[in-house]
Design a protein around this motif. Structure first.
Motif, PDB file in Angstrom:
ATOM      1  N   ILE A 100       0.875  -1.170   0.000  1.00 39.54           N
ATOM      2  CA  ILE A 100       0.000   0.000   0.000  1.00 39.54           C
ATOM      3  C   ILE A 100       0.915   1.222   0.000  1.00 39.54           C
ATOM      4  CG2 ILE A 100      -1.675   1.386   1.269  1.00 39.54           C
ATOM      5  CD1 ILE A 100      -2.867  -1.178   2.378  1.00 39.54           C
ATOM      6  N   ALA A 101       0.765   2.039  -1.020  1.00 42.76           N
ATOM      7  CA  ALA A 101       1.469   3.320  -1.095  1.00 42.76           C
ATOM      8  C   ALA A 101       0.432   4.411  -0.909  1.00 42.76           C
ATOM      9  CB  ALA A 101       2.168   3.462  -2.442  1.00 42.76           C
ATOM     10  N   ASP A 109       0.521  21.051  -1.354  1.00 43.42           N
ATOM     11  CA  ASP A 109       1.781  20.749  -0.655  1.00 43.42           C
ATOM     12  C   ASP A 109       2.983  20.573  -1.585  1.00 43.42           C
ATOM     13  OD1 ASP A 109       0.463  20.918   1.739  1.00 43.42           O
ATOM     14  OD2 ASP A 109       0.314  18.750   2.062  1.00 43.42           O
ATOM     15  N   GLY A 110       2.759  20.503  -2.881  1.00 38.74           N
ATOM     16  CA  GLY A 110       3.867  20.419  -3.829  1.00 38.74           C
ATOM     17  C   GLY A 110       4.614  19.097  -3.826  1.00 38.74           C
ATOM     18  N   CYS A 111       3.939  18.015  -3.471  1.00 33.27           N
ATOM     19  CA  CYS A 111       4.591  16.700  -3.467  1.00 33.27           C
ATOM     20  C   CYS A 111       4.589  16.112  -4.878  1.00 33.27           C
ATOM     21  CB  CYS A 111       3.884  15.750  -2.499  1.00 33.27           C
ATOM     22  SG  CYS A 111       2.231  15.252  -3.062  1.00 33.27           S
ATOM     23  N   ASP A 112       5.269  14.985  -5.037  1.00 32.23           N
ATOM     24  CA  ASP A 112       5.249  14.306  -6.339  1.00 32.23           C
ATOM     25  C   ASP A 112       4.451  13.016  -6.284  1.00 32.23           C
ATOM     26  OD1 ASP A 112       6.868  12.615  -4.891  1.00 32.23           O
ATOM     27  OD2 ASP A 112       8.507  12.594  -6.341  1.00 32.23           O
ATOM     28  N   LEU A 121       2.768   5.372  -7.904  1.00 38.50           N
ATOM     29  CA  LEU A 121       2.983   4.216  -8.771  1.00 38.50           C
ATOM     30  C   LEU A 121       4.473   3.951  -8.970  1.00 38.50           C
ATOM     31  CD1 LEU A 121      -0.038   4.976  -9.190  1.00 38.50           C
ATOM     32  CD2 LEU A 121       0.191   3.961 -11.437  1.00 38.50           C
ATOM     33  N   GLU A 122       5.253   5.018  -9.023  1.00 38.08           N
ATOM     34  CA  GLU A 122       6.702   4.852  -9.111  1.00 38.08           C
ATOM     35  C   GLU A 122       7.236   4.189  -7.843  1.00 38.08           C
ATOM     36  OE1 GLU A 122      10.719   5.130 -10.431  1.00 38.08           O
ATOM     37  OE2 GLU A 122       8.786   4.937 -11.428  1.00 38.08           O
ATOM     38  N   ALA A 127       9.432  -0.629  -5.286  1.00 34.58           N
ATOM     39  CA  ALA A 127       9.293  -1.597  -4.196  1.00 34.58           C
ATOM     40  C   ALA A 127       9.145  -3.022  -4.704  1.00 34.58           C
ATOM     41  CB  ALA A 127       8.099  -1.226  -3.318  1.00 34.58           C
ATOM     42  N   LEU A 128       8.498  -3.181  -5.857  1.00 31.08           N
ATOM     43  CA  LEU A 128       8.300  -4.517  -6.418  1.00 31.08           C
ATOM     44  C   LEU A 128       9.456  -4.943  -7.318  1.00 31.08           C
ATOM     45  CD1 LEU A 128       4.486  -4.424  -7.258  1.00 31.08           C
ATOM     46  CD2 LEU A 128       5.605  -5.381  -5.248  1.00 31.08           C
TER      47      LEU A 128
END
Length: 194
Positions: A100-101, A109-112, A121-122, A127-128
């Motif tokens: 779970i991401a 907030d200017g996140c990616d 998804l990145e 992680a996989l």
């Protein structure tokens, strides 16, 4: 932010990966946010649908915006309780969720990582241990879910639960999307077509 749940070393083919939005796909959504475990209610068929995917050899991950954290409506401990319950129910049904991401940030907030950006998804891809997500499935109830998957090469699936019917009515951006009544309907189709 990622939580590992199962060994995914056998995943070497992104087409076996199904990425799900959470609110509106797995569980009921609310315009007032899902702020506690008491407010988290999975759709009756969604838990079994996830279990059916994993029993058929597919890998399931979740990518979810959780801006209620940045808005101060709940904290990451509360979110962890909801996700622990999700993991438990899926395990009890004979399935697994690999990762779970989640994005805890708000729109400004200017996140990616906040969908429609592909950051979550990145994170799942890394992680996989996949070279790409080309050919994986991105299942959501909003256009931003599908837009997050687009630059990653995900195949878009819209479900009509949650905000899905409103998204479908707008029509824009859904030209390549498969559309199903709910997650169980998509899983029926996917397993029958394999």
């Amino acid at each position: 932010m990622i939580h590992k749940q199962q060994d995914t070393t056998m995943l070497n083919d992104a087409s076996r990966l199904v990425i799900l939005d959470r609110d509106g796909v797995i569980n009921r959504d609310s315009d007032a946010y899902i702020k506690s475990l008491d407010e988290w209610h999975p759709y009756p068929s969604s838990i079994e649908a996830i279990a059916r995917l994993t029993r058929a050899g597919l890998v399931v991950a979740v990518a979810t915006n959780q801006s209620g954290i940045s808005r101060g409506l709940y904290d990451e401990t509360t979110l962890a309780q909801m996700h622990a319950e999700l993991y438990r129910r899926v395990r009890d049904a004979g399935g697994d969720i690999a990762y779970i991401a989640y994005c805890p940030h708000g729109p400004g907030d200017g996140c990616d990582c906040r969908k429609p950006l592909p950051g979550l998804l990145e994170q799942i891809r890394l992680a996989l241990g996949l070279d790409s997500l080309e050919g994986s499935w991105m299942v959501g109830d909003s256009l931003r879910d599908l837009q997050a998957g687009e630059p990653m090469g995900c195949r878009p699936v819209l479900v009509r639960t949650g905000k899905g019917r409103k998204t479908e009515a707008k029509g824009a951006g859904l030209e390549d999307a498969l559309i199903f009544d709910d997650l169980a309907g998509f899983v029926d189709w996917l397993l029958a077509s394999r």
